[in-house]
Design a protein around this motif. Sequence first.
Motif, PDB file in Angstrom:
ATOM      1  N   ILE A  43       0.819  -1.216   0.000  1.00  0.00           N
ATOM      2  CA  ILE A  43       0.000   0.000   0.000  1.00  0.00           C
ATOM      3  C   ILE A  43       0.850   1.261   0.000  1.00  0.00           C
ATOM      4  O   ILE A  43       0.557   2.218  -0.705  1.00  0.00           O
ATOM      5  N   ARG A  44       1.913   1.302   0.791  1.00  0.00           N
ATOM      6  CA  ARG A  44       2.653   2.542   1.030  1.00  0.00           C
ATOM      7  C   ARG A  44       3.761   2.852   0.026  1.00  0.00           C
ATOM      8  O   ARG A  44       4.238   3.972   0.000  1.00  0.00           O
ATOM      9  N   THR A  45       4.211   1.905  -0.760  1.00  0.00           N
ATOM     10  CA  THR A  45       5.290   2.180  -1.701  1.00  0.00           C
ATOM     11  C   THR A  45       4.750   2.310  -3.115  1.00  0.00           C
ATOM     12  O   THR A  45       3.710   1.739  -3.455  1.00  0.00           O
ATOM     13  N   LYS A  46       5.475   3.040  -3.941  1.00  0.00           N
ATOM     14  CA  LYS A  46       5.029   3.239  -5.320  1.00  0.00           C
ATOM     15  C   LYS A  46       5.095   1.954  -6.124  1.00  0.00           C
ATOM     16  O   LYS A  46       4.396   1.801  -7.119  1.00  0.00           O
ATOM     17  N   LEU A  50      -0.929  -2.942  -4.665  1.00  0.00           N
ATOM     18  CA  LEU A  50      -2.182  -2.300  -4.236  1.00  0.00           C
ATOM     19  C   LEU A  50      -2.132  -0.794  -4.490  1.00  0.00           C
ATOM     20  O   LEU A  50      -3.132  -0.188  -4.889  1.00  0.00           O
ATOM     21  N   ASN A  51      -0.968  -0.190  -4.302  1.00  0.00           N
ATOM     22  CA  ASN A  51      -0.816   1.234  -4.590  1.00  0.00           C
ATOM     23  C   ASN A  51      -1.000   1.490  -6.077  1.00  0.00           C
ATOM     24  O   ASN A  51      -1.645   2.470  -6.471  1.00  0.00           O
ATOM     25  N   GLN A  52      -0.457   0.632  -6.911  1.00  0.00           N
ATOM     26  CA  GLN A  52      -0.600   0.799  -8.353  1.00  0.00           C
ATOM     27  C   GLN A  52      -2.042   0.592  -8.816  1.00  0.00           C
ATOM     28  O   GLN A  52      -2.443   1.123  -9.848  1.00  0.00           O
ATOM     29  N   MET A  53      -2.831  -0.174  -8.033  1.00  0.00           N
ATOM     30  CA  MET A  53      -4.246  -0.354  -8.369  1.00  0.00           C
ATOM     31  C   MET A  53      -5.098   0.826  -7.906  1.00  0.00           C
ATOM     32  O   MET A  53      -6.287   0.889  -8.194  1.00  0.00           O
ATOM     33  N   GLY A  54      -4.506   1.755  -7.158  1.00  0.00           N
ATOM     34  CA  GLY A  54      -5.229   2.938  -6.721  1.00  0.00           C
ATOM     35  C   GLY A  54      -5.699   2.910  -5.278  1.00  0.00           C
ATOM     36  O   GLY A  54      -6.460   3.773  -4.860  1.00  0.00           O
ATOM     37  N   VAL A  55      -5.257   1.932  -4.506  1.00  0.00           N
ATOM     38  CA  VAL A  55      -5.639   1.873  -3.093  1.00  0.00           C
ATOM     39  C   VAL A  55      -4.941   3.007  -2.350  1.00  0.00           C
ATOM     40  O   VAL A  55      -3.723   3.169  -2.451  1.00  0.00           O
ATOM     41  N   ILE A  56      -5.712   3.810  -1.650  1.00  0.00           N
ATOM     42  CA  ILE A  56      -5.144   4.888  -0.846  1.00  0.00           C
ATOM     43  C   ILE A  56      -5.559   4.675   0.606  1.00  0.00           C
ATOM     44  O   ILE A  56      -6.627   4.171   0.893  1.00  0.00           O
ATOM     45  N   GLY A  60      -3.505   4.609   7.813  1.00  0.00           N
ATOM     46  CA  GLY A  60      -3.220   3.236   8.202  1.00  0.00           C
ATOM     47  C   GLY A  60      -4.400   2.366   8.548  1.00  0.00           C
ATOM     48  O   GLY A  60      -4.220   1.293   9.113  1.00  0.00           O
ATOM     49  N   GLY A  61      -5.592   2.760   8.239  1.00  0.00           N
ATOM     50  CA  GLY A  61      -6.763   1.964   8.590  1.00  0.00           C
ATOM     51  C   GLY A  61      -6.806   0.617   7.899  1.00  0.00           C
ATOM     52  O   GLY A  61      -7.222  -0.377   8.486  1.00  0.00           O
ATOM     53  N   THR A  62      -6.363   0.579   6.651  1.00  0.00           N
ATOM     54  CA  THR A  62      -6.344  -0.696   5.938  1.00  0.00           C
ATOM     55  C   THR A  62      -5.284  -1.608   6.521  1.00  0.00           C
ATOM     56  O   THR A  62      -5.530  -2.787   6.772  1.00  0.00           O
ATOM     57  N   MET A  63      -4.130  -1.053   6.761  1.00  0.00           N
ATOM     58  CA  MET A  63      -3.013  -1.860   7.263  1.00  0.00           C
ATOM     59  C   MET A  63      -3.245  -2.333   8.694  1.00  0.00           C
ATOM     60  O   MET A  63      -2.902  -3.450   9.046  1.00  0.00           O
ATOM     61  N   VAL A  64      -3.814  -1.496   9.508  1.00  0.00           N
ATOM     62  CA  VAL A  64      -3.980  -1.836  10.926  1.00  0.00           C
ATOM     63  C   VAL A  64      -5.314  -2.530  11.168  1.00  0.00           C
ATOM     64  O   VAL A  64      -5.366  -3.694  11.565  1.00  0.00           O
ATOM     65  N   HIS A  65      -6.395  -1.849  10.927  1.00  0.00           N
ATOM     66  CA  HIS A  65      -7.699  -2.368  11.313  1.00  0.00           C
ATOM     67  C   HIS A  65      -8.176  -3.511  10.429  1.00  0.00           C
ATOM     68  O   HIS A  65      -8.710  -4.504  10.926  1.00  0.00           O
ATOM     69  N   LEU A  66      -7.995  -3.384   9.151  1.00  0.00           N
ATOM     70  CA  LEU A  66      -8.483  -4.416   8.247  1.00  0.00           C
ATOM     71  C   LEU A  66      -7.692  -5.714   8.391  1.00  0.00           C
ATOM     72  O   LEU A  66      -8.277  -6.789   8.549  1.00  0.00           O
ATOM     73  N   THR A  67      -6.367  -5.617   8.368  1.00  0.00           N
ATOM     74  CA  THR A  67      -5.560  -6.839   8.457  1.00  0.00           C
ATOM     75  C   THR A  67      -5.672  -7.500   9.815  1.00  0.00           C
ATOM     76  O   THR A  67      -5.877  -8.714   9.908  1.00  0.00           O
ATOM     77  N   SER A  68      -5.563  -6.714  10.879  1.00  0.00           N
ATOM     78  CA  SER A  68      -5.633  -7.329  12.214  1.00  0.00           C
ATOM     79  C   SER A  68      -7.050  -7.784  12.537  1.00  0.00           C
ATOM     80  O   SER A  68      -7.246  -8.805  13.197  1.00  0.00           O
ATOM     81  N   GLY A  69      -8.049  -7.081  12.040  1.00  0.00           N
ATOM     82  CA  GLY A  69      -9.425  -7.501  12.277  1.00  0.00           C
ATOM     83  C   GLY A  69      -9.755  -8.815  11.601  1.00  0.00           C
ATOM     84  O   GLY A  69     -10.346  -9.718  12.215  1.00  0.00           O
ATOM     85  N   PHE A  70      -9.369  -8.954  10.341  1.00  0.00           N
ATOM     86  CA  PHE A  70      -9.619 -10.220   9.649  1.00  0.00           C
ATOM     87  C   PHE A  70      -8.765 -11.347  10.215  1.00  0.00           C
ATOM     88  O   PHE A  70      -9.210 -12.496  10.260  1.00  0.00           O
ATOM     89  N   SER A  71      -7.554 -11.029  10.645  1.00  0.00           N
ATOM     90  CA  SER A  71      -6.717 -12.056  11.284  1.00  0.00           C
ATOM     91  C   SER A  71      -7.362 -12.542  12.572  1.00  0.00           C
ATOM     92  O   SER A  71      -7.417 -13.744  12.845  1.00  0.00           O
ATOM     93  N   THR A  72      -7.860 -11.618  13.363  1.00  0.00           N
ATOM     94  CA  THR A  72      -8.526 -11.972  14.610  1.00  0.00           C
ATOM     95  C   THR A  72      -9.780 -12.789  14.344  1.00  0.00           C
ATOM     96  O   THR A  72     -10.039 -13.793  15.019  1.00  0.00           O
ATOM     97  N   LEU A  73     -10.559 -12.393  13.361  1.00  0.00           N
ATOM     98  CA  LEU A  73     -11.765 -13.127  13.001  1.00  0.00           C
ATOM     99  C   LEU A  73     -11.433 -14.550  12.556  1.00  0.00           C
ATOM    100  O   LEU A  73     -12.097 -15.510  12.956  1.00  0.00           O
TER     101      LEU A  73
END
Length: 190
Positions: A43-46, A50-56, A60-73
């Motif tokens: 996400i964070r590097t050029k 995911l950055n090249q696909m246009g993910v902004i 850090g919500g995607t990196m922190v909440h999304l990844t750790s939330g799905f991992s926890t689930l």
Amino acid sequence: MMYAGVAGVVAIIPFVGRLRTVFIVFIAIGYQLIIYSPITYWIRTKNGWLNQMGVIDFSGGTMVHLTSGFSTLAVFYMIGKGKNQMQYQNSASTFSTLIGTAFIWFSSFGFNGAAAFSSGTPAAVSLINTQLAAAGGVFGWAFTQYIFTDRTKVIGWCCGAVCGVISITACSGYVALWAAVVIGAFSSII
């Protein structure tokens, strides 16, 4: 580093009380290396796909909440119910919940506002959106709780506020003010 620490803490939640501390530390380190670091790079590097696909991701919500939330689930789904059955206790302390909500709410201002790396308009928009999303979350949760129980509770308001500030993290600097309220309310309703 702050994002990595928060993601690691959220990711180890299912293991607390089920494994020894030594194993939890190894799991947190493994999570950082195997899941968090690659997704952050993507996400964070050029050069990240995911950055090249246009993910902004503003703060850090995607990196922190999304990844750790799905991992926890996923971990909860795999290991099932614990032996202590703590989830059946209905003894939430209102004072403790208010203090915890205040810590999360206040830290979200630092988390989201600091992501702008300046004290200009992007930081101000991010802070206002964080506040509006929390307010929308409180309203959405209270509205839903009132429909189902004919009353609202302070602990429900706190849950709604936390839903709002977590859901706005990835886009706090990018959305319009009205959208922050909608995002907060919708996240707390679902």
